[in-house]
Design a protein around this motif. Structure first.
Motif, PDB file in Angstrom:
ATOM      1  N   ALA A  66      66.166  39.111  29.188  1.00 18.84           N
ATOM      2  CA  ALA A  66      67.238  38.115  29.555  1.00 18.84           C
ATOM      3  C   ALA A  66      67.236  36.850  28.781  1.00 18.84           C
ATOM      4  CB  ALA A  66      67.193  37.721  31.156  1.00 18.84           C
ATOM      5  N   LYS A  67      68.473  36.039  28.599  1.00 20.48           N
ATOM      6  CA  LYS A  67      68.243  34.978  28.058  1.00 20.48           C
ATOM      7  C   LYS A  67      68.485  33.813  29.233  1.00 20.48           C
ATOM      8  CE  LYS A  67      70.445  35.876  23.688  1.00 20.48           C
ATOM      9  NZ  LYS A  67      71.987  35.969  22.978  1.00 20.48           N
ATOM     10  N   LEU A  68      67.533  32.864  28.985  1.00 16.15           N
ATOM     11  CA  LEU A  68      67.608  31.830  30.098  1.00 16.15           C
ATOM     12  C   LEU A  68      67.869  30.500  29.727  1.00 16.15           C
ATOM     13  CD1 LEU A  68      64.788  33.005  31.849  1.00 16.15           C
ATOM     14  CD2 LEU A  68      66.906  33.494  32.555  1.00 16.15           C
ATOM     15  N   PRO A  69      68.576  29.366  30.113  1.00 18.95           N
ATOM     16  CA  PRO A  69      68.762  28.252  29.805  1.00 18.95           C
ATOM     17  C   PRO A  69      67.281  27.578  29.972  1.00 18.95           C
ATOM     18  CG  PRO A  69      69.998  28.237  31.971  1.00 18.95           C
ATOM     19  CD  PRO A  69      69.271  29.685  31.512  1.00 18.95           C
ATOM     20  N   ALA A  70      67.084  26.732  29.042  1.00 20.79           N
ATOM     21  CA  ALA A  70      65.765  25.903  28.973  1.00 20.79           C
ATOM     22  C   ALA A  70      65.915  24.646  28.111  1.00 20.79           C
ATOM     23  CB  ALA A  70      64.593  26.571  28.596  1.00 20.79           C
ATOM     24  N   ASP A  71      65.968  23.338  28.948  1.00 23.12           N
ATOM     25  CA  ASP A  71      66.143  22.218  28.232  1.00 23.12           C
ATOM     26  C   ASP A  71      67.343  22.211  27.178  1.00 23.12           C
ATOM     27  OD1 ASP A  71      63.844  21.455  29.454  1.00 23.12           O
ATOM     28  OD2 ASP A  71      62.525  22.126  27.922  1.00 23.12           O
ATOM     29  N   GLY A  72      68.216  22.646  27.575  1.00 19.13           N
ATOM     30  CA  GLY A  72      69.568  22.622  26.967  1.00 19.13           C
ATOM     31  C   GLY A  72      69.581  23.618  25.890  1.00 19.13           C
ATOM     32  N   LYS A  73      68.575  24.367  25.491  1.00 15.80           N
ATOM     33  CA  LYS A  73      68.616  25.577  24.725  1.00 15.80           C
ATOM     34  C   LYS A  73      68.611  26.774  25.441  1.00 15.80           C
ATOM     35  CE  LYS A  73      64.878  24.574  22.660  1.00 15.80           C
ATOM     36  NZ  LYS A  73      63.620  24.237  21.835  1.00 15.80           N
TER      37      LYS A  73
END
Ligand code: ZN
Length: 162
Positions: A66-73
């Motif tokens: 899965a792709k997850l949001p992390a610190d704006g990325k």
């Protein structure tokens, strides 16, 4: 330990894993579990020993990260969600952060599992608004991950299988 036999719906993939923590007590309402394996709004993962995992029909295995949001990325989750490419059944999750373990979906296991005496409802901050979250003495609620791990939960209740 108990040997758990699992398979996808079409039968292209079969697997087996040994587990001392077979209670399907943990309901995860996170968006990934819900979308990939959670017809009722949640998925149930149990835990087995990674070194005992055997898989047949490996060529039919797909892996989803899965792709997850992390610190704006956007970052890929380290968790590998294994599924059957032919029928789409969610099978098990592995995660290099916890290489000793593999997390089969209870729904993929064919060996009869015990009925848990109580259940954890977790990642409720991410639950779908339509999900009917069970309440009462047998249901402990957590907004995210509970502090108590799967092994600890079983041990504390005398439910681990040696
Ligand atoms: Zn299949």
């Amino acid at each position: 330990m108990r040997t758990l036999e699992g398979s996808c719906h079409c039968g292209a993939v079969r697997f087996s894993v040994k587990s001392h923590t077979p209670q399907p007590y943990m309901h995860c309402y996170c968006s990934i579990c819900r979308k990939t394996a959670g017809g009722g709004g949640y998925a149930i993962n149990i835990m087995g020993e990674a070194r005992t995992l055997t898989v047949s029909g490996r060529q039919h295995l797909g892996v989803y990260r899965a792709k997850l949001p992390a610190d704006g990325k956007t970052v890929h989750s380290p968790a590998r969600r294994h599924f059957c490419k032919r029928c789409g059944s969610a099978l098990f999750i592995s995660d290099p952060r916890w290489p000793k373990w593999v997390y089969p979906h209870a729904s993929a296991i064919d060996t009869p599992l015990p009925k848990p005496p109580e259940q954890v409802e977790m990642m409720l901050d991410f639950a779908a608004p339509w999900a009917n979250i069970p309440t009462g003495k047998a249901h402990t609620h957590f907004r995210e991950f509970p502090a108590e791990g799967i092994a600890g939960w079983h041990k504390k209740r005398g439910l681990d299988v040696v």
